[in-house]
Design a protein around this motif. Structure first.
Motif, PDB file in Angstrom:
ATOM      1  N   TYR A 114       0.866  -1.177   0.000  1.00  0.00           N
ATOM      2  CA  TYR A 114       0.000   0.000   0.000  1.00  0.00           C
ATOM      3  C   TYR A 114       0.902   1.226   0.000  1.00  0.00           C
ATOM      4  O   TYR A 114       1.813   1.326   0.822  1.00  0.00           O
TER       5      TYR A 114
ATOM      6  N   PRO B 267     -14.980  -5.659 -15.492  1.00  0.00           N
ATOM      7  CA  PRO B 267     -15.597  -4.378 -15.823  1.00  0.00           C
ATOM      8  C   PRO B 267     -15.372  -3.410 -14.669  1.00  0.00           C
ATOM      9  O   PRO B 267     -15.327  -3.815 -13.505  1.00  0.00           O
TER      10      PRO B 267
ATOM     11  N   LEU C  33      -9.297   2.904  -5.481  1.00  0.00           N
ATOM     12  CA  LEU C  33      -8.113   2.211  -4.998  1.00  0.00           C
ATOM     13  C   LEU C  33      -7.606   1.424  -6.198  1.00  0.00           C
ATOM     14  O   LEU C  33      -8.304   0.558  -6.717  1.00  0.00           O
TER      15      LEU C  33
ATOM     16  N   LYS D 182     -21.714  10.241  -1.657  1.00  0.00           N
ATOM     17  CA  LYS D 182     -23.039   9.664  -1.561  1.00  0.00           C
ATOM     18  C   LYS D 182     -23.957  10.226  -0.488  1.00  0.00           C
ATOM     19  O   LYS D 182     -24.959  10.833  -0.793  1.00  0.00           O
TER      20      LYS D 182
ATOM     21  N   ARG E 227      -0.758  -0.901  -4.240  1.00  0.00           N
ATOM     22  CA  ARG E 227      -2.101  -0.336  -4.222  1.00  0.00           C
ATOM     23  C   ARG E 227      -2.013   1.119  -3.843  1.00  0.00           C
ATOM     24  O   ARG E 227      -1.297   1.456  -2.894  1.00  0.00           O
TER      25      ARG E 227
ATOM     26  N   ASP F 144     -19.434   0.183 -10.917  1.00  0.00           N
ATOM     27  CA  ASP F 144     -20.409   1.233 -11.230  1.00  0.00           C
ATOM     28  C   ASP F 144     -20.095   2.534 -10.513  1.00  0.00           C
ATOM     29  O   ASP F 144     -20.465   3.604 -10.955  1.00  0.00           O
TER      30      ASP F 144
ATOM     31  N   SER G  25      -9.286  -7.122 -16.724  1.00  0.00           N
ATOM     32  CA  SER G  25     -10.361  -7.737 -17.497  1.00  0.00           C
ATOM     33  C   SER G  25     -11.729  -7.524 -16.848  1.00  0.00           C
ATOM     34  O   SER G  25     -12.750  -7.634 -17.508  1.00  0.00           O
TER      35      SER G  25
ATOM     36  N   ILE H 126     -11.508  10.671 -17.317  1.00  0.00           N
ATOM     37  CA  ILE H 126     -11.702   9.278 -17.730  1.00  0.00           C
ATOM     38  C   ILE H 126     -11.845   9.178 -19.245  1.00  0.00           C
ATOM     39  O   ILE H 126     -12.715   9.820 -19.838  1.00  0.00           O
ATOM     40  N   HIS H 127     -10.956   8.406 -19.867  1.00  0.00           N
ATOM     41  CA  HIS H 127     -11.052   8.158 -21.313  1.00  0.00           C
ATOM     42  C   HIS H 127     -11.141   6.676 -21.537  1.00  0.00           C
ATOM     43  O   HIS H 127     -10.229   5.933 -21.182  1.00  0.00           O
ATOM     44  N   ARG H 128     -12.244   6.238 -22.123  1.00  0.00           N
ATOM     45  CA  ARG H 128     -12.411   4.809 -22.348  1.00  0.00           C
ATOM     46  C   ARG H 128     -11.979   4.452 -23.755  1.00  0.00           C
ATOM     47  O   ARG H 128     -12.423   5.049 -24.717  1.00  0.00           O
ATOM     48  N   MET H 129     -11.070   3.479 -23.851  1.00  0.00           N
ATOM     49  CA  MET H 129     -10.664   2.974 -25.159  1.00  0.00           C
ATOM     50  C   MET H 129     -10.903   1.484 -25.146  1.00  0.00           C
ATOM     51  O   MET H 129     -11.158   0.911 -24.097  1.00  0.00           O
ATOM     52  N   THR H 130     -10.779   0.845 -26.282  1.00  0.00           N
ATOM     53  CA  THR H 130     -11.000  -0.591 -26.302  1.00  0.00           C
ATOM     54  C   THR H 130      -9.898  -1.281 -25.504  1.00  0.00           C
ATOM     55  O   THR H 130      -8.718  -1.062 -25.763  1.00  0.00           O
TER      56      THR H 130
ATOM     57  N   GLN I 179     -10.895  -0.594  -7.313  1.00  0.00           N
ATOM     58  CA  GLN I 179     -12.078  -0.545  -6.448  1.00  0.00           C
ATOM     59  C   GLN I 179     -12.462   0.919  -6.331  1.00  0.00           C
ATOM     60  O   GLN I 179     -11.598   1.773  -6.260  1.00  0.00           O
TER      61      GLN I 179
ATOM     62  N   CYS J 218     -18.064   5.774  -4.021  1.00  0.00           N
ATOM     63  CA  CYS J 218     -18.571   7.084  -4.345  1.00  0.00           C
ATOM     64  C   CYS J 218     -18.558   7.918  -3.074  1.00  0.00           C
ATOM     65  O   CYS J 218     -19.303   7.655  -2.139  1.00  0.00           O
TER      66      CYS J 218
END
Lengths: 686, 140
Positions: free
Chosen positions: B33, B89, B101, B124, B52, B92, B87, B62-66, B118, B121
């Motif tokens: 850690y 997802p 984390l 919340k 970690r 949420d 791998s 945040i940029h999402r690519m394949t 991990q 939010c």
């Protein structure tokens, strides 16, 4: 109602205090009135905890948003079903719920044995009251679920406020399993308090004989059964809700629930050594103590955020209370042990390596080593920080490396142990009992190998599953054959008859069969496949034999959330099989979202499809699909385990009745008819 | 005494093999850690260990690519570019300004290659109108 609830909680605390203090006085003075009043005070504690819990439930149902806990965990649109679950969705409510379940156990114990075991019960009552006292202290003075919603004003004092609506329940908790998983697991955790109380009481009172073991056996099994169900329901929830394709991730909180299960399982086995042979007394007492302490540790891990976990609550001061309580429990156990050590002297010694005793010994060793491994892995970050200054955690490879071989060894013992004789087993009996199972197991292994199974552990696991499964079937077959010769009933009826005659032994076999099924499911993990792809509407993605065709996307408005759905047609070898609808649910109340996995499940494999979200750049939905072979066996195995435990809890049909029936059915007695019947009645083989 | 020795050997074999397996598993999966600030101070082999790190996801990063998600993790006045290549997802709860984390290794080019993430939010239950409540995320 909140005032009423918190008042009941305070009264419960006072009653528990009396049950504890008065109970100690009763033990010292042996005054019958004092004993009685302490017991009744213990029962009153339980009743008051029921009242207090019910009033919290009422606050949820009546949408009382002036109570902080209700505001945090509920809202008006939440369905009634989940309002019950909201009770244990947060820290304060969970702790009250702990007390509630414990109170059910305590009340049952105090009531059942109110006029029995007079020497032992005052001690049991005091210990149970002590445990209740701890939880009531927390619920009353540290984390009260009835705290009114307040806001600090300028002068530092709190003004009470009420809100129109609550913040809603965390979406990942809004699933049916979440309504049944925590109560099961908590019933397991709390249930181990009862054997603990009896063991400690027997030790303190130097209660003669093994009676405490007989008394606690059924309580231990009930707790064990709930714990097993709780663990499996939790695993199923993780599988169906979290959407990562697996059901066990060696998360600290999962581990925490496994620890007392391991020692509890060890206890259920080693206790037989004490019953039959008067051995392992020290070991058994300590197994119960440790199981209880692990239950408390489990609660501590979940509640305190000591180790980071997906489950753990935000950092809270509650941890130190639990650590303190653990120290007190450990101290009391050690003191009782050293004071009355001589009471636990063993009457026998181990005779042979190939004996029932030895199989129990190794069974216990394996379970304990697994427990130590899981415990040390879980607490590694804490210990490494103490000793080296840097926080180091270990992951799945650590747990798997140790626990897979241990699990297989345990599986092997599951097959071998029950068929070994006490003291020493002869070679003939070994041959007679294990010839066919070994042949079948090896045949299964060869077949699996020819069909291309190359993963070593999976292969060993299949061989062992067939081996153990056949030993169990063979046992039922042999017993049923004897019953059948005499009664002429069908095979099924004979098996039922046999089971009812010795529920403990055959219930145990059924539990073992369930474990075999679970192991088959676990071995399936070696063959998991997965694919992730962005999928334009009308295109397909291939996984295994399946083609997933994304037909369209739609949106569904529900009371509490809006769901974005993928409409996926599943084709196997180009033939349509079914439709799947993986969802993402968006909860407007707390701005959160959750996945809803779509699973097509067969005994052979699960097709597991997740809608992994919309890529904002390409505006294409992403599908994440898995093929998880044999997963269903885990859930079905779990049900078989529960069924077996229930069977084992039934009282065995009395031998006298059986004998009478045998005499009447054998109207024209043939010699061969009676003799095997006696074999079926042989005792002491469970 | 001979019998006891047999048991001793059996027990010894099991315990020793498990300890060695545990050691292997430990070497494979141990993860340190660190805080974002500590990362710069690490030297030598400590920089390439599995680790970690906790922090906050920078707003709009945040940029999402394949097959890959890039973002920037912030905290303690530092920021760290991260590439997620795992791998699983993403959770949420992984959104702008969420607490995350990350687990993985720093790459030679200064990016951090994460295999697990991990997220919680943070916003919340806090500062809701009418009163301040303790943040209580996921349940049991």
């Amino acid at each position: 109602m909140d005032v009423f609830g918190s008042f009941a909680l305070i009264l419960a605390f006072v009653c528990a205090l009396y049950a504890f203090g008065g109970g100690i006085a009763a033990i010292v003075t042996r005054h019958p009135l004092l004993i009685k009043s302490a017991r009744q005070s213990g029962m009153a504690t339980c009743a008051l905890i029921f009242v207090s819990t019910l009033s919290l439930v009422y606050l949820f149902f009546s949408d009382n948003y002036s109570v902080a806990y209700v505001v945090s965990h509920s809202n008006r649109d939440l369905s009634t079903f989940f309002k019950v679950a909201a009770l244990w969705s947060g820290q304060e409510g969970s702790l009250l719920f702990w007390s509630f379940l414990l109170a059910i156990y305590v009340f049952s114990v105090l009531f059942t044995y109110r006029s029995k075991n007079g020497e032992l019960m005052p001690y049991v009552g005091v210990i149970l009251a002590g445990v209740q006292l701890f939880f009531l202290t927390i619920s009353n003075f540290v984390a009260s679920p009835f705290k009114a919603l307040g806001v600090a004003n300028a002068s530092g004092a709190f003004d009470l406020v009420a809100r129109a609506d609550g913040n809603g329940l965390n979406p990942v908790l809004q699933y049916p399993e979440m309504v049944i998983h925590p109560p099961n697991l908590y019933s397991g955790y709390t249930g181990f308090t009862i054997p603990f109380a009896f063991a400690l009481a027997a030790l303190l009172a130097r209660y003669p004989g093994e009676k405490w073991i007989h008394l606690t056996r059924k309580w231990t099994m009930i707790a064990w059964c709930f714990q097993s169900m709780g663990i499996l329901l939790g695993a199923h929830w993780a599988y169906a809700v979290l959407g990562w394709g697996g059901y066990w991730g060696w998360d600290p909180v999962e581990n925490a629930s496994l620890l007392p299960w391991l020692t509890g399982t060890a206890f259920l086995h080693s206790v037989m050594m004490q019953e039959k042979r008067g051995m392992m007394k020290v070991w058994n007492v300590w197994l119960v103590f440790v199981t209880f302490m692990l239950c408390i540790l489990g609660t501590l891990l979940t509640r305190s955020g000591v180790v980071s976990s997906v489950h753990a609550f935000a950092q809270s001061s509650i941890g130190s209370w639990f650590v303190g309580f653990l120290c007190v429990v450990a101290g009391v156990c050690l003191a009782a042990y050293f004071k009355n050590k001589d009471y636990l002297k063993s009457e026998n010694q181990l005779d042979s390596l190939v004996s029932r005793e030895s199989s129990f010994l190794f069974n216990n060793l394996v379970l304990l080593v697994a427990c130590v491994a899981v415990l040390s892995g879980t607490l590694f970050p804490v210990f490494s920080e103490w000793f080296t200054g840097s926080r180091i955690s270990v992951g799945a490879p650590f747990f798997n490396k140790v626990n897979i071989p241990l699990g297989l060894l345990l599986l092997f013992l599951t097959g071998v142990g029950p068929l070994l004789a006490w003291r020493k087993t002869s070679t003939e009996s070994l041959l007679r009992n294990f010839k066919w199972p070994s042949i079948l197991g090896l045949l299964a292994g060869v077949t699996a190998f020819m069909f291309g199974v190359r993963e070593m552990f999976a292969l060993i696991c299949f061989v062992l599953c067939v081996f153990v499964g056949s030993t169990i079937v063979q046992e039922f077959f042999r017993g049923a054959k004897v019953v059948r010769i005499r009664s002429g009933a069908s095979w099924l009826a004979s098996c039922v008859d046999l089971t009812l005659r010795n529920t403990r032994r055959y219930g145990g076999y059924i539990v073992h069969l369930g474990m075999v099924m679970i192991f088959i499911g676990l071995a399936g993990q070696a063959f998991n496949k997965e694919v992730e792809k962005e999928l334009p509407i009308g295109s397909t993605v291939k996984i295994g034999n399946y083609d997933l065709l994304l037909q369209s996307m739609d949106q569904k408005q529900e009371k509490n959330y809006v769901a974005d759905r993928m409409i996926v047609e599943v084709l196997r070898n180009d033939k349509p099989v079914m439709m799947l609808y993986p969802e993402r649910r968006n909860f407007p109340t707390n701005q959160e979202s959750g996945t809803m996995v779509a699973i097509y499940s067969t005994l052979r494999e699960d097709l597991y499809v997740v809608y992994a979200g919309m890529n904002p750049q390409t505006n294409l939905p992403t599908v994440h699909a898995f093929i998880n072979p044999l997963v269903k066996w885990v859930w079905w195995g779990g049900m078989v385990v529960v069924m077996g435990t229930i069977v084992a809890l039934l009282p065995s049909r009395a031998a006298v009745v059986v004998l009478a029936k045998a005499a009447s059915t054998a109207g024209a007695p043939e010699l061969g008819g009676m003799r095997p019947a006696q074999v079926a009645l042989r005792e002491g083989h469970d | 005494m001979k019998k006891q020795a047999k048991f001793g050997i059996g027990i010894g074999v099991i315990v020793i093999s498990m300890v060695s397996l545990a050691w292997l598993g430990y070497g494979e999966s141990k993860t340190y850690y660190h805080t974002l600030a500590e990362l710069d101070t690490l030297k030598g082999s400590a920089r390439t260990e599995r680790m970690r790190i906790g922090g906050t996801v920078q707003n709009g990063s945040i940029h999402r690519m394949t097959g890959r998600v890039d973002f920037v993790l912030e905290g303690e006045g530092k920021s760290l570019p991260v590439s997620y290549v795992g791998s699983d997802p993403l959770p949420d709860t992984f959104v702008d300004n969420s607490q995350a984390l990350i687990e993985g290794r720093p790459a030679a080019d200064g990016r951090f290659v994460a295999e697990h993430i991990q997220a919680k939010c943070a916003s919340k239950y806090e500062a809701a109108p009418g009163g301040k409540l303790p943040a209580t995320p996921a349940g049991t």
